[in-house]
Scaffold this active site. Structure first.
Site, PDB file in Angstrom:
ATOM      1  N   TYR A 113      71.521 -13.398 114.182  1.00  0.00           N
ATOM      2  CA  TYR A 113      70.464 -12.447 113.813  1.00  0.00           C
ATOM      3  C   TYR A 113      69.282 -13.214 113.238  1.00  0.00           C
ATOM      4  CZ  TYR A 113      67.939  -8.720 111.366  1.00  0.00           C
ATOM      5  OH  TYR A 113      66.963  -7.859 110.934  1.00  0.00           O
ATOM      6  N   GLU A 202      62.095  -8.744 115.185  1.00  0.00           N
ATOM      7  CA  GLU A 202      63.540  -8.800 114.992  1.00  0.00           C
ATOM      8  C   GLU A 202      64.215  -9.139 116.307  1.00  0.00           C
ATOM      9  OE1 GLU A 202      66.484  -5.997 112.553  1.00  0.00           O
ATOM     10  OE2 GLU A 202      66.051  -5.159 114.523  1.00  0.00           O
TER      11      GLU A 202
END
Length: 392
Positions: A113, A202
């Site tokens: 992530y 993101e």
């Protein structure tokens, strides 16, 4: 402004951030031909069918499917296209899927992530990283905060190589070629964030393939509306189907409007006053239905337009107008409110607090209007009255 995944990835690609090959579908009739073209181009039978909406959690809602072969890809795509996709971020009403992204499948070894956001307290870009790619980052932060790494970037120095290495080592990336690929990706991702005036990027998941490549398997990007004057190309990226129609109407009228889930409409002038107004309504047990800032130089027509937008919402059970006339003239506000109320008809309680330039004239206009308007002595008095009027 939020971008679709495929739009974010198009920007990533311009900056040299590796992405899987993919194709966009805007009409259902193009599904089969697009899927076939992707399979022919990539030489792989694995196709990932992804709904394109401005919300996360698409996979859990059934908006992301992995297909093997053309027929399966086409079947999944037809099932998703046009569906009302419900996720944690859409609310129970969901969002209709009007666009699809068909993407090649990859041989994945690890999922990570990475996110870049603006830390407004530190006035720096913050890079958030975790080994728990593919998971809801909010859940990871709540249950395993030790797995969240945050790195701040000095805006004058930029993202330094040692910072990238620190992030990589924390993520368990040590193999030389993979580390080099990760370093290049992070450098380019940061460049995209700064140059494109983003407020959020993101990548979840950022994957390491079995061949050691580092690829942005997903992409989410939000741009800063304050920089819109620098990016005329943003007009082509906006998807009005994904935006609140009232917020779009407000934007065109030169007003700042954000829909909320309460039942008290708020009309104010100035963002700070808007925040304070919402806070004091909450303090006295009420719930704001919107953030509506007419600004410091609104004219009568804009005030009328703002009032009309508030009254158009079926959720609004009462309205609190809270105006401090510094640049704004209180009588202009009063005239706009009177005009809109007479045109639309006032069927909910209305409390008005005026202070500042021409306040006496403004109050006189409201008092002589013959309308059912409660006057407030100050902000707290107004908040108490409107909360009481709507019965919380």
């Amino acid at each position: 402004m939020k971008l679709h995944e495929y739009q974010a990835k198009q920007i990533f690609a311009r900056y040299g951030v590796p992405i899987p090959k993919g194709k966009v579908v805007l009409e259902s009739k193009d599904i089969e031909s697009t899927a076939k073209a992707l399979i022919d181009e990539t030489g792989t039978a694995i196709v990932v069918v992804k709904a394109q909406i401005h919300a996360g959690g698409r996979g859990k809602g059934g908006g992301v499917k992995v297909a093997k072969g053309l027929q399966a890809a086409v079947e999944h795509a037809h099932a998703i296209f046009g569906m009302q996709l419900v996720t944690k971020q859409t609310g129970p009403e969901g969002q209709q899927v009007r666009r699809l992204y068909l993407e090649q499948g990859l041989d994945i070894a690890r999922e990570l992530y990475i996110a870049l956001v603006v830390d407004r307290d530190k006035r720096q870009v913050a890079i958030i990283a975790s080994t728990e790619g593919g998971m809801d980052i909010e859940e990871v932060a709540a249950e395993h905060p030790e797995k969240i790494l945050t790195t701040h970037v000095d805006p004058l120095l930029g993202l330094a190589p040692f910072q990238i290495r620190q992030i990589a080592f924390k993520l368990g990336i040590r193999e030389k070629s993979t580390l080099a690929a990760f370093s290049k990706l992070m450098t380019n991702l940061y460049a995209a964030f700064v140059t494109e005036d983003a407020s959020l990027i993101e990548v979840n998941p950022l994957v390491v393939t079995k061949g050691g490549e580092v690829v942005a398997l997903d992409g989410k990007m939000t741009t800063d509306d304050n920089a819109e004057y620098r990016h005329k190309e943003w007009a082509d990226l906006r998807d009005t189907n994904e935006e609140d129609p009232v917020e779009l109407e407000a934007k065109e009228a030169g007003l700042s409007y954000v829909s909320l889930d309460g039942n008290i409409g708020c009309l104010v002038n100035g963002a700070g006053l808007a925040m304070a107004t919402m806070d004091i309504i909450k303090h006295f047990g009420g719930s704001p239905a919107n953030f509506l800032d007419v600004g410091g130089s609104a004219n009568q027509e804009q005030v009328k337009h703002a009032f009309q937008m508030i009254l158009s919402s079926p959720h609004v059970k009462g309205i609190f107008i809270n105006i401090f006339g510094g640049i704004m003239q209180c009588d202009v506000i009063a005239e706009g409110v009177i005009a809109a109320t007479k045109e639309l008809g006032l069927k909910v309680p209305l409390v008005v607090r005026l202070e500042g330039n021409n306040v006496e004239k403004g109050k006189q206009l409201l008092a002589e209007s013959g309308l059912a308007i409660q006057s407030a002595d100050d902000m707290a008095d107004g908040a108490k009255k409107i909360v009481a009027a709507v019965g919380k």
